[in-house]
Design a protein around this motif. Structure first.
Motif, PDB file in Angstrom:
ATOM      1  N   LYS A 165       1.051  -1.526   0.075  1.00  0.00           N
ATOM      2  CA  LYS A 165       0.175  -0.231  -0.110  1.00  0.00           C
ATOM      3  C   LYS A 165       1.075   1.170  -0.002  1.00  0.00           C
ATOM      4  O   LYS A 165       0.514   2.159  -0.629  1.00  0.00           O
ATOM      5  CB  LYS A 165      -1.127   0.079   1.273  1.00  0.00           C
ATOM      6  CG  LYS A 165      -1.820   1.094   0.845  1.00  0.00           C
ATOM      7  CD  LYS A 165      -2.818   1.241   2.393  1.00  0.00           C
ATOM      8  CE  LYS A 165      -3.440   2.541   3.049  1.00  0.00           C
ATOM      9  NZ  LYS A 165      -2.862   4.025   3.187  1.00  0.00           N
ATOM     10  N   LEU A 179      -9.902  -3.266  -2.324  1.00  0.00           N
ATOM     11  CA  LEU A 179      -9.181  -3.116  -0.774  1.00  0.00           C
ATOM     12  C   LEU A 179      -9.060  -1.420  -0.297  1.00  0.00           C
ATOM     13  O   LEU A 179      -9.367  -0.983   0.743  1.00  0.00           O
ATOM     14  CB  LEU A 179      -7.885  -4.097  -0.642  1.00  0.00           C
ATOM     15  CG  LEU A 179      -7.680  -3.574   0.897  1.00  0.00           C
ATOM     16  CD1 LEU A 179      -8.837  -5.239   1.974  1.00  0.00           C
ATOM     17  CD2 LEU A 179      -6.461  -5.465   0.889  1.00  0.00           C
ATOM     18  N   ILE A 180      -8.343  -0.930  -1.567  1.00  0.00           N
ATOM     19  CA  ILE A 180      -8.282   0.166  -1.061  1.00  0.00           C
ATOM     20  C   ILE A 180      -9.445   1.370  -1.130  1.00  0.00           C
ATOM     21  O   ILE A 180      -9.190   2.450  -0.419  1.00  0.00           O
ATOM     22  CB  ILE A 180      -7.325   1.385  -2.721  1.00  0.00           C
ATOM     23  CG1 ILE A 180      -5.945   0.357  -2.759  1.00  0.00           C
ATOM     24  CG2 ILE A 180      -7.036   2.686  -1.872  1.00  0.00           C
ATOM     25  CD1 ILE A 180      -5.374   0.113  -1.668  1.00  0.00           C
ATOM     26  N   GLY A 210     -11.476   1.344   1.113  1.00  0.00           N
ATOM     27  CA  GLY A 210     -12.275   0.800   2.093  1.00  0.00           C
ATOM     28  C   GLY A 210     -10.940   2.216   3.322  1.00  0.00           C
ATOM     29  O   GLY A 210     -11.560   2.361   4.298  1.00  0.00           O
ATOM     30  N   VAL A 211      -9.982   2.422   2.589  1.00  0.00           N
ATOM     31  CA  VAL A 211      -9.475   3.860   3.328  1.00  0.00           C
ATOM     32  C   VAL A 211     -10.516   4.669   3.452  1.00  0.00           C
ATOM     33  O   VAL A 211     -11.210   5.516   2.733  1.00  0.00           O
ATOM     34  CB  VAL A 211      -8.811   4.145   1.745  1.00  0.00           C
ATOM     35  CG1 VAL A 211      -7.988   5.932   3.027  1.00  0.00           C
ATOM     36  CG2 VAL A 211      -7.682   3.099   1.993  1.00  0.00           C
ATOM     37  N   GLN A 251      -2.781  -0.732  -5.182  1.00  0.00           N
ATOM     38  CA  GLN A 251      -3.986  -0.344  -6.189  1.00  0.00           C
ATOM     39  C   GLN A 251      -3.473  -0.839  -7.126  1.00  0.00           C
ATOM     40  O   GLN A 251      -4.975  -1.277  -8.769  1.00  0.00           O
ATOM     41  CB  GLN A 251      -3.363   1.389  -6.289  1.00  0.00           C
ATOM     42  CG  GLN A 251      -2.288   1.443  -7.170  1.00  0.00           C
ATOM     43  CD  GLN A 251      -2.415   3.255  -7.056  1.00  0.00           C
ATOM     44  OE1 GLN A 251      -2.217   3.609  -5.949  1.00  0.00           O
ATOM     45  NE2 GLN A 251      -2.481   4.344  -8.586  1.00  0.00           N
ATOM     46  N   PHE A 310     -10.023   0.610   5.237  1.00  0.00           N
ATOM     47  CA  PHE A 310      -9.325  -0.823   5.238  1.00  0.00           C
ATOM     48  C   PHE A 310      -8.427  -1.303   6.364  1.00  0.00           C
ATOM     49  O   PHE A 310      -7.559  -2.732   5.947  1.00  0.00           O
ATOM     50  CB  PHE A 310      -8.666   0.499   4.442  1.00  0.00           C
ATOM     51  CG  PHE A 310      -6.958  -0.011   4.347  1.00  0.00           C
ATOM     52  CD1 PHE A 310      -6.916  -1.091   2.858  1.00  0.00           C
ATOM     53  CD2 PHE A 310      -6.034   0.455   4.749  1.00  0.00           C
ATOM     54  CE1 PHE A 310      -5.225  -1.107   2.450  1.00  0.00           C
ATOM     55  CE2 PHE A 310      -4.512   0.133   4.750  1.00  0.00           C
ATOM     56  CZ  PHE A 310      -4.166  -0.954   3.410  1.00  0.00           C
ATOM     57  N   THR A 311      -7.747  -0.644   6.976  1.00  0.00           N
ATOM     58  CA  THR A 311      -7.268  -0.946   7.868  1.00  0.00           C
ATOM     59  C   THR A 311      -7.636  -1.910   8.883  1.00  0.00           C
ATOM     60  O   THR A 311      -7.316  -2.928   9.755  1.00  0.00           O
ATOM     61  CB  THR A 311      -7.195   0.757   9.312  1.00  0.00           C
ATOM     62  OG1 THR A 311      -7.178   1.369   8.897  1.00  0.00           O
ATOM     63  CG2 THR A 311      -6.270   0.236  10.745  1.00  0.00           C
ATOM     64  N   VAL A 352     -14.309  -6.331   2.006  1.00  0.00           N
ATOM     65  CA  VAL A 352     -14.036  -5.329   0.803  1.00  0.00           C
ATOM     66  C   VAL A 352     -15.263  -5.159   0.117  1.00  0.00           C
ATOM     67  O   VAL A 352     -15.119  -4.281  -0.395  1.00  0.00           O
ATOM     68  CB  VAL A 352     -13.590  -6.782  -0.019  1.00  0.00           C
ATOM     69  CG1 VAL A 352     -14.321  -7.990  -0.705  1.00  0.00           C
ATOM     70  CG2 VAL A 352     -12.288  -5.709  -1.450  1.00  0.00           C
ATOM     71  N   ASN A 386      -9.215  -4.466   7.963  1.00  0.00           N
ATOM     72  CA  ASN A 386      -9.424  -5.631   7.257  1.00  0.00           C
ATOM     73  C   ASN A 386      -7.809  -6.146   7.249  1.00  0.00           C
ATOM     74  O   ASN A 386      -7.364  -7.630   7.398  1.00  0.00           O
ATOM     75  CB  ASN A 386      -9.170  -5.394   5.607  1.00  0.00           C
ATOM     76  CG  ASN A 386     -10.173  -5.912   4.880  1.00  0.00           C
ATOM     77  OD1 ASN A 386     -11.161  -6.465   5.005  1.00  0.00           O
ATOM     78  ND2 ASN A 386     -11.217  -4.374   3.952  1.00  0.00           N
TER      79      ASN A 386
END
Length: 479
Positions: free
Chosen positions: A249, A261-262, A264-265, A255, A281-282, A307, A284
């Motif tokens: 990341k 997954l990104i 979720g930031v 990315q 994200f954190t 996700v 996960n």
């Protein structure tokens, strides 16, 4: 880890020593190179004995009539004989010294030339800890009673190390050979390999190499999904999977691997009375960190288990965040991710099931039949994996204990239902033949449907699983 010259000398398999004798008798030199030298120095198990030589492929074919050569990179496969298969691979690969030029596809060199020295060969390698070579040596006459092993040893005093790989190995540093930008443009998969080695060995990446990883991250999009998948699974299967994903990341590689997954930031999960304090994200990646499973596929499922949350995020009547049916959306997304990464059908199905059903209830009032349905939904083979995901999910969400008392009770009930084996339609007191005989029916879809109805009833009340009751009941169902 001992320093290079102080490192423990390691036994060399007999078949490697026999190859060395053939090469040196013919006037050629042959070396251990790359990962096996690194692992010798680190006193790690050696999976593959990587070998390189100044003999050309044609010259090797002359030494070994059964050898084969079908690539442009100078790698010759030498079949082994008269040694138990458990002691070695069926084929040993030996590669000619070479130099490479031009990498327009970020993987294959446009021009390969045979090198004259081992130093030339080492100059094309990726990282300093992989750019070391060691001549194969004998320690004297055979003295071992084990006919499979010669007492030959790797003598670390002879190591060839033009890029100071021993020093980087001692200091636990991943450093590119020469200009890191050139190395990564030659083969963009090296971007992930840098992080994979750091995760496997617990090393850091030196600043210039790390900066080049970030700068060249877009090059990863030119690499095949199969190669990306293999590196990702190695990172997930390493001793430091969480740190590996965070490095992906922070270098912008993630990315190009898991853009979902990104998403979720910065997606908050905070609600009054809930333990979640981090964004999606954190949560996960922390779930991955705390997941007790060692299987990289289960770790992958844990990493992406939520996700789907960003795609379904909404607000309830009180303006609080909700993620209704995120496990359903997440399962669909996970299936597509697994397809994109060319995971096997079996791996796709496991990941999808774990994510689809990870929101299972552990209420102490659920019935035994509900427990059995849960087992059938996810599959007996996935029960332990689901429990590991749940532990990661709990700890990754901020709870202080791996298992609540309800989860412990649920696990106990699972064990009870799994011993000796979970109840299935095959355990009914009657089968399709009994139904056809009793009702004078022919084989067909209706027979299977009747069995399913009977099974559903018995699953709720096991005392109904008698031949008399089921034959009577099947007549009632068609009346």
């Amino acid at each position: 880890m001992p320093e290079g010259k102080q490192a423990m000398e390691q036994k060399i398999p007999k078949h490697i020593l026999e190859l060395e004798k053939t090469f040196t008798t013919a006037g050629f030199t042959i070396y251990f190179v790359g990962g096996c030298v690194r692992d010798m120095l680190a006193q790690r198990p050696i999976k593959d004995w990587d070998l390189t030589t100044n003999a050309t492929p044609e010259q090797m074919l002359g030494l070994f009539p059964d050898a084969f050569y079908d690539n442009q990179f100078g790698t010759v496969g030498i079949p082994l004989k008269d040694i138990p298969e458990s002691e070695h691979p069926e084929v040993v690969e030996v590669t000619t010294f070479r130099t490479e030029k031009g990498y327009t596809d970020r993987r294959h060199p446009e021009k390969v030339e045979w090198g004259k020295t081992i130093e030339e060969d080492l100059s094309r390698r990726d990282f300093t800890i992989n750019a070391m070579a060691l001549p194969i040596r004998h320690s004297g006459e055979e003295q071992s009673d084990d006919s499979r092993i010669d007492p030959g040893q790797a003598r670390m005093t002879d190591i060839i190390d033009p890029y100071h790989g021993q020093e980087d190995l001692k200091n636990k540093v991943i450093r590119a050979v020469g200009d890191p930008n050139l190395r990564f443009k030659e083969d963009a998969l090296r971007l992930m390999r840098a992080i994979r080695f750091a995760a496997q060995l617990g090393f850091i990446i030196e600043p210039q190499t790390l900066q080049a990883v970030s700068t060249d991250a877009p090059l990863l999009s030119e690499i095949s999904q199969e190669r990306v998948r293999d590196e990702l699974l190695k990172i997930l299967g390493s001793d430091y999977p969480y740190e590996g994903i965070m490095m992906l990341k922070n270098t912008s590689l993630l990315q190009f691997i898991l853009p979902e997954l990104i998403e979720g930031v910065s997606i908050s999960q905070k609600r009054p009375g809930r333990h979640h304090t981090e964004d999606v994200f954190t949560h996960n990646v922390l779930s991955l960190k705390y997941c007790p499973a060692t299987d990289p596929v289960v770790r992958f499922a844990t990493l992406i288990h939520d996700v789907g949350k960003p795609r379904v995020a909404a607000q309830d009547e009180n303006g609080l965040i909700i993620f209704y049916n995120h496990e359903v959306a997440g399962a669909r997304m996970a299936y597509n991710i697994a397809q994109r990464l060319r995971l096997s059908k079996k791996q796709r199905e496991k990941i999808t099931k774990l994510i689809r059903w990870h929101m299972f209830t552990v209420d102490e009032h659920i019935t035994d039949s509900a427990v059995r349905r849960f087992i059938r939904r996810i599959g007996v083979e996935n029960v332990k994996d689901m429990m590991d995901l749940r532990v990661g999910d709990r700890l990754g969400g901020g709870t202080q204990t791996a298992e609540s008392w309800r989860l412990k009770l649920f696990k106990k009930r699972l064990e009870e239902q799994l011993a000796p084996a979970p109840f299935s339609i095959n355990n009914l007191a009657i089968d399709g033949n009994d139904i056809m005989k009793e009702l004078q029916m022919k084989p067909g879809k209706e027979v299977g449907e009747l069995l399913q109805k009977l099974f559903a009833e018995v699953d709720e009340d096991m005392e109904k699983n008698t031949r008399e009751y089921l034959l009577k009941r099947v007549k009632e169902l068609i009346a």
